[in-house]
Design a protein around this motif. Sequence first.
Motif, mmCIF file in Angstrom:
data_model
loop_
_atom_site.group_PDB
_atom_site.id
_atom_site.type_symbol
_atom_site.label_atom_id
_atom_site.label_comp_id
_atom_site.label_asym_id
_atom_site.label_seq_id
_atom_site.Cartn_x
_atom_site.Cartn_y
_atom_site.Cartn_z
ATOM 1 N N PRO A 114 -27.777 47.456 44.508
ATOM 2 C CA PRO A 114 -29.191 47.441 44.897
ATOM 3 C C PRO A 114 -30.076 46.633 43.945
ATOM 4 C CG PRO A 114 -28.439 49.711 44.500
ATOM 5 C CD PRO A 114 -27.276 48.823 44.260
ATOM 6 N N GLN A 115 -29.637 46.463 42.694
ATOM 7 C CA GLN A 115 -30.489 45.758 41.731
ATOM 8 C C GLN A 115 -30.257 44.247 41.763
ATOM 9 O OE1 GLN A 115 -27.837 47.506 41.170
ATOM 10 N NE2 GLN A 115 -26.665 46.775 39.414
ATOM 11 N N LEU A 116 -29.389 43.783 42.678
ATOM 12 C CA LEU A 116 -29.029 42.370 42.723
ATOM 13 C C LEU A 116 -29.462 41.718 44.036
ATOM 14 C CD1 LEU A 116 -27.440 39.956 41.496
ATOM 15 C CD2 LEU A 116 -25.391 40.891 42.586
ATOM 16 N N GLY A 117 -30.094 40.536 43.920
ATOM 17 C CA GLY A 117 -30.462 39.781 45.113
ATOM 18 C C GLY A 117 -29.909 38.366 45.020
ATOM 19 N N PHE A 118 -29.586 37.781 46.176
ATOM 20 C CA PHE A 118 -29.095 36.408 46.231
ATOM 21 C C PHE A 118 -30.184 35.528 46.825
ATOM 22 C CE2 PHE A 118 -24.795 37.172 45.048
ATOM 23 C CZ PHE A 118 -24.509 38.460 45.487
ATOM 24 N N ILE A 119 -30.413 34.398 46.198
ATOM 25 C CA ILE A 119 -31.383 33.442 46.717
ATOM 26 C C ILE A 119 -30.662 32.114 46.896
ATOM 27 C CG2 ILE A 119 -33.524 32.205 46.253
ATOM 28 C CD1 ILE A 119 -34.455 34.623 44.698
ATOM 29 N N LYS A 120 -30.813 31.498 48.062
ATOM 30 C CA LYS A 120 -30.186 30.196 48.295
ATOM 31 C C LYS A 120 -31.228 29.112 48.064
ATOM 32 C CE LYS A 120 -25.977 30.826 50.570
ATOM 33 N NZ LYS A 120 -24.866 30.045 51.088
ATOM 34 N N PHE A 121 -30.893 28.224 47.118
ATOM 35 C CA PHE A 121 -31.787 27.118 46.780
ATOM 36 C C PHE A 121 -31.273 25.817 47.364
ATOM 37 C CE2 PHE A 121 -34.620 29.342 44.213
ATOM 38 C CZ PHE A 121 -34.023 30.018 43.167
ATOM 39 N N GLN A 122 -32.195 24.997 47.839
ATOM 40 C CA GLN A 122 -31.874 23.612 48.199
ATOM 41 C C GLN A 122 -32.668 22.733 47.248
ATOM 42 O OE1 GLN A 122 -32.958 23.422 52.327
ATOM 43 N NE2 GLN A 122 -31.014 24.301 53.003
ATOM 44 N N ASN A 123 -31.937 21.982 46.428
ATOM 45 C CA ASN A 123 -32.583 21.194 45.387
ATOM 46 C C ASN A 123 -32.496 19.710 45.697
ATOM 47 O OD1 ASN A 123 -32.929 23.452 43.348
ATOM 48 N ND2 ASN A 123 -30.724 23.517 43.673
ATOM 49 N N GLU A 124 -33.610 19.023 45.481
ATOM 50 C CA GLU A 124 -33.640 17.569 45.625
ATOM 51 C C GLU A 124 -34.140 16.986 44.319
ATOM 52 O OE1 GLU A 124 -34.635 17.318 50.413
ATOM 53 O OE2 GLU A 124 -36.217 16.914 48.951
ATOM 54 N N ILE A 125 -33.406 15.982 43.815
ATOM 55 C CA ILE A 125 -33.786 15.364 42.545
ATOM 56 C C ILE A 125 -34.116 13.906 42.808
ATOM 57 C CG2 ILE A 125 -32.948 14.724 40.253
ATOM 58 C CD1 ILE A 125 -31.547 17.780 42.033
ATOM 59 N N TYR A 126 -35.283 13.494 42.333
ATOM 60 C CA TYR A 126 -35.806 12.157 42.589
ATOM 61 C C TYR A 126 -35.968 11.379 41.296
ATOM 62 C CZ TYR A 126 -37.052 14.048 47.167
ATOM 63 O OH TYR A 126 -37.008 14.623 48.414
ATOM 64 N N ASN A 127 -35.928 10.027 41.410
ATOM 65 C CA ASN A 127 -36.275 9.213 40.243
ATOM 66 C C ASN A 127 -37.738 8.779 40.348
ATOM 67 O OD1 ASN A 127 -36.443 6.966 41.930
ATOM 68 N ND2 ASN A 127 -34.427 6.162 41.367
ATOM 69 N N GLN A 128 -38.147 7.953 39.398
ATOM 70 C CA GLN A 128 -39.559 7.588 39.311
ATOM 71 C C GLN A 128 -40.011 6.682 40.456
ATOM 72 O OE1 GLN A 128 -37.123 6.684 37.431
ATOM 73 N NE2 GLN A 128 -37.234 4.544 36.800
ATOM 74 N N HIS A 129 -39.053 6.113 41.198
ATOM 75 C CA HIS A 129 -39.415 5.281 42.355
ATOM 76 C C HIS A 129 -39.514 6.106 43.625
ATOM 77 C CE1 HIS A 129 -38.539 2.012 39.675
ATOM 78 N NE2 HIS A 129 -37.274 2.355 39.565
ATOM 79 N N GLY A 130 -39.285 7.420 43.509
ATOM 80 C CA GLY A 130 -39.290 8.261 44.701
ATOM 81 C C GLY A 130 -37.961 8.262 45.437
ATOM 82 N N ASP A 131 -36.917 7.645 44.830
ATOM 83 C CA ASP A 131 -35.595 7.655 45.452
ATOM 84 C C ASP A 131 -34.926 8.999 45.231
ATOM 85 O OD1 ASP A 131 -35.113 4.412 43.983
ATOM 86 O OD2 ASP A 131 -35.847 4.880 46.008
ATOM 87 N N LEU A 132 -34.271 9.497 46.273
ATOM 88 C CA LEU A 132 -33.499 10.733 46.143
ATOM 89 C C LEU A 132 -32.187 10.395 45.442
ATOM 90 C CD1 LEU A 132 -33.198 13.761 46.983
ATOM 91 C CD2 LEU A 132 -32.112 12.940 49.082
ATOM 92 N N VAL A 133 -31.968 10.925 44.241
ATOM 93 C CA VAL A 133 -30.747 10.587 43.504
ATOM 94 C C VAL A 133 -29.665 11.642 43.639
ATOM 95 C CG1 VAL A 133 -31.972 9.093 41.865
ATOM 96 C CG2 VAL A 133 -31.514 11.471 41.252
ATOM 97 N N MET A 134 -30.060 12.887 43.894
ATOM 98 C CA MET A 134 -29.052 13.953 43.968
ATOM 99 C C MET A 134 -29.587 15.128 44.779
ATOM 100 S SD MET A 134 -27.097 15.862 40.762
ATOM 101 C CE MET A 134 -28.543 16.622 40.025
ATOM 102 N N THR A 135 -28.672 15.804 45.480
ATOM 103 C CA THR A 135 -29.031 17.084 46.107
ATOM 104 C C THR A 135 -28.039 18.133 45.621
ATOM 105 O OG1 THR A 135 -27.650 16.704 48.069
ATOM 106 C CG2 THR A 135 -29.943 15.995 48.209
ATOM 107 N N ILE A 136 -28.518 19.338 45.417
ATOM 108 C CA ILE A 136 -27.643 20.452 45.058
ATOM 109 C C ILE A 136 -28.065 21.654 45.890
ATOM 110 C CG2 ILE A 136 -26.805 21.990 43.239
ATOM 111 C CD1 ILE A 136 -27.547 20.021 41.156
ATOM 112 N N ASN A 137 -27.097 22.243 46.588
ATOM 113 C CA ASN A 137 -27.363 23.495 47.308
ATOM 114 C C ASN A 137 -26.593 24.587 46.595
ATOM 115 O OD1 ASN A 137 -28.806 22.053 49.169
ATOM 116 N ND2 ASN A 137 -27.144 21.910 50.636
#
Lengths: 153, 156
Positions: A114-137
């Motif tokens: 009961p004290q544990l919860g799972f959260i699913k994250f969708q991560n997007e990592i961008y460079n300074q030009h606004g290009d998507l360089v990596m995604t991590i789920n």
Amino acid sequence: MRAYEDFNVGMVLTSGPYEVTLEDIREFAEEFDPQPLHLDEEAARNGLYGKIIASGWHTCSIFMRMMCDSFLHNTLSQGAPGIDQVRWKKPVFPGDVLTGKTKVASKSRSRTKPQLGFIKFQNEIYNQHGDLVMTINNPAMVTVRHPQIGEDR
Amino acid sequence: MGLYDAIEIGSKVELGDYTFDAESIKRFARKFDPQPFHLDEEAAKESVFGGLCASGWHTLSVWMGMNVRKGFDGLIRGSNYTGPLPRFGPGLGVGPIHWYCPVMAGDTLTYVNEVTNKRHLASKPGWGIITLTTTATNQHGKLVLDKVGSAMMGLE
């Protein structure tokens, strides 16, 4: 401290900026990814990208640091049981500045703890030009502030 | 016959052992994963992990170092291949990764790569994908982590 209840589906957390230096790229690669394209200017010049690029594992580790600095440091984190998927979309070059967007895709309470919860994250990592360089789920484990209260369905 | 053809599904490469001592755990964590259970013995004792443990990204980064130093040569030798090397594509990604239990300070992990699949890439004629499953077991024989990754290889 942020608990499970404080993350809402659809919420977006930002992280960064983080500048990736040539020195950092080489230091990581020397220990963890000693391929010429991460270490040697000459070899890199003749390679696919023309310049030294960061190891994909370095970029993942950098993003972990970015999340820690941004929101994990004040979250009741219990780590993560794994990573669903990492995609390296574009190379990360020395001097690139990375920013991250972490979206809460879903959440659910543990059925057994009961004290544990799972959260699913969708991560997007961008460079300074606004290009998507990596995604991590990935799922993350976060402490439930009021374990005695059931989740709204 | 190129390297791609020589590689057998089911072939394994033992990459070796790595001991996660407290200092190396903290050094990685200070830079990349500064959460209390990776940095401080006292704070870690109070955490769900019960003691200082390695960042999951550290356990994977260590694998990559071993993979570069031994995994690639091991794959070639294990395939009994002596021909010219093919082109290699960039790493596209990895997953799923499972961290089944924490890697505590002092634990030694044994890493093994296994070729679990290979196929031609329909979208890229002349290229194939080799799927590698990596496992790491600790000194008690417990499976600590596994992950699936792939490498793009020219078919020449």
